[in-house]
Motif scaffolding. Structure first.
Motif, PDB file in Angstrom:
ATOM      1  N   UNK A 215     -20.511 -24.016 -45.487  1.00 20.58           N
ATOM      2  CA  UNK A 215     -20.093 -25.190 -46.251  1.00 20.58           C
ATOM      3  C   UNK A 215     -18.858 -25.789 -45.594  1.00 20.58           C
ATOM      4  N   UNK A 216     -18.944 -27.091 -45.281  1.00 19.33           N
ATOM      5  CA  UNK A 216     -17.836 -27.796 -44.647  1.00 19.33           C
ATOM      6  C   UNK A 216     -17.265 -28.818 -45.625  1.00 19.33           C
ATOM      7  N   UNK A 217     -15.983 -28.703 -45.915  1.00 20.75           N
ATOM      8  CA  UNK A 217     -15.310 -29.659 -46.779  1.00 20.75           C
ATOM      9  C   UNK A 217     -14.648 -30.737 -45.928  1.00 20.75           C
ATOM     10  N   UNK A 218     -14.103 -31.743 -46.575  1.00 16.72           N
ATOM     11  CA  UNK A 218     -13.428 -32.832 -45.861  1.00 16.72           C
ATOM     12  C   UNK A 218     -12.319 -32.276 -44.973  1.00 16.72           C
ATOM     13  N   UNK A 219     -12.252 -32.798 -43.752  1.00 11.74           N
ATOM     14  CA  UNK A 219     -11.241 -32.346 -42.808  1.00 11.74           C
ATOM     15  C   UNK A 219     -11.641 -31.125 -42.005  1.00 11.74           C
ATOM     16  N   UNK A 220     -12.912 -30.721 -42.111  1.00  8.53           N
ATOM     17  CA  UNK A 220     -13.393 -29.570 -41.362  1.00  8.53           C
ATOM     18  C   UNK A 220     -14.563 -29.981 -40.472  1.00  8.53           C
ATOM     19  N   UNK A 221     -14.718 -29.282 -39.354  1.00  7.54           N
ATOM     20  CA  UNK A 221     -15.794 -29.573 -38.422  1.00  7.54           C
ATOM     21  C   UNK A 221     -16.435 -28.297 -37.914  1.00  7.54           C
ATOM     22  N   UNK A 222     -17.670 -28.417 -37.476  1.00  4.78           N
ATOM     23  CA  UNK A 222     -18.430 -27.276 -36.965  1.00  4.78           C
ATOM     24  C   UNK A 222     -19.038 -27.633 -35.622  1.00  4.78           C
ATOM     25  N   UNK A 223     -18.933 -26.720 -34.654  1.00  2.45           N
ATOM     26  CA  UNK A 223     -19.650 -26.827 -33.388  1.00  2.45           C
ATOM     27  C   UNK A 223     -20.581 -25.624 -33.288  1.00  2.45           C
ATOM     28  N   UNK A 224     -21.886 -25.896 -33.164  1.00  4.40           N
ATOM     29  CA  UNK A 224     -22.893 -24.838 -33.170  1.00  4.40           C
ATOM     30  C   UNK A 224     -23.684 -24.844 -31.871  1.00  4.40           C
TER      31      UNK A 224
END
Length: 320
Positions: A215-224
């Motif tokens: 789960x990603x909230x505002x201000x977060x990022x994911x690199x997969x």
């Protein structure tokens, strides 16, 4: 199609016809585009209709300007800056839009049909029935399923989705599934890696490569990286999420291969990264528009070499 939707299409046709004139009111056009998400979608569809009709012009019988002066005057009135000079050119543009509007523009306003959108060198705005919008990045493909609940993305896009408790939106991209409950977020699939950056709200990312959903909230990022099964989660500045829409690319310790892939997508140049440099990471901001300029700035900031020209470049290690 209701009366309001017909009026939007007529306005889009008038703006498109006026866009080739020297006295085009570009400021007014920009304000019109920004006034309603449906305006840009209608304009894109009218422009596509024009391109298709031009491609098949021999098979289309042109309308007679003399027999439709009243209709032309009504369309001209929709754009105050359009003057009466060069009436044949204006009529040609309006006839083009009108001839295919029923075929190509109508699906834009319906949720019960699957739609496919594909971009080349320019981005494209897509409007949903509920007011949600998607900005499809250059060199990308988007398929919106029936009911506007399932989306398949290849490339990049900015999502501005309104919250609807009765609709669960799922985006399939880069070997992952993104579930949205009403947010603003950016998705990029390039060089075998998926990046998600959330500016507002929360999204859930699921993939076979992940042990559990993230789960990603505002201000977060994911690199997969689906192949290696690695995922990195970090902070993302709100102004950097989807910054490509304003011609800016910002990075925080991102592999050079991803930076090169972004420059290629948003400027249209071809970029190859030499093997010894592919794992090097870049932090900083690049202005994209002219690909060569962005690559030269990148090479100077990283202390690496840039070879090639004429739209095809190679980032290499500098010789000592």
């Amino acid at each position: 199609m209701n009366r309001e939707e017909q009026d939007i299409i007529a306005e889009a046709a008038a703006w498109h016809a006026a866009s080739n004139r020297d006295d085009m009111d570009w400021d007014g056009f920009t304000l019109w585009l920004e006034a309603d998400p449906r305006h840009r979608s209608a304009y894109d569809e009218v422009a596509l209709s024009d391109a298709l009709l031009d491609e098949h012009r021999d098979a289309v019988r042109p309308a007679s300007p003399a027999a439709n002066d009243d209709e032309e005057d009504a369309a001209v009135a929709a754009v105050p800056s359009v003057r009466r000079g060069g009436r044949w050119k204006l009529w040609s543009g309006l006839a083009v839009a009108a001839s295919l509007a029923g075929l190509l523009v109508l699906p834009m306003f319906r949720a019960d049909e699957a739609m496919i959108y594909q971009t080349q060198s320019a981005s494209r705005s897509i409007a949903f029935d509920d007011g949600s919008t998607i900005m499809l990045a250059p060199h990308s493909r988007l398929e919106v399923g029936s009911g506007q609940r399932e989306i398949a993305l290849n490339g990049g896009a900015w999502f501005d989705i309104r919250h609807d408790p009765e609709r669960a939106l799922t985006i399939t991209v880069g070997g992952a599934r993104i579930s949205d409950i009403g947010t603003r977020f950016d998705v990029q699939d390039a060089a075998g890696r998926l990046r998600v950056a959330v500016a507002e709200g929360t999204v859930r990312v699921s993939a076979d490569a992940l042990a559990r959903p993230v789960d990603l909230a505002a201000g977060r990022g994911l690199t997969l990286d689906p192949q290696s099964g690695t995922a990195l989660i970090g902070a993302v500045a709100a102004e950097d999420a989807g910054a490509w829409r304003s011609g800016r690319l910002s990075y925080d310790s991102v592999p050079l291969t991803l930076v090169a892939a972004d420059i290629a997508r948003y400027s249209g140049v071809k970029v190859v990264v030499a093997p010894p440099l592919r794992d090097r990471r870049f932090s900083g901001t690049l202005i994209v528009g002219n690909g060569e300029t962005a690559l030269r700035d990148l090479s100077q900031l990283m202390g690496i070499g840039l070879a090639g020209g004429d739209g095809a470049y190679r980032l290499v290690a500098r010789s000592r």
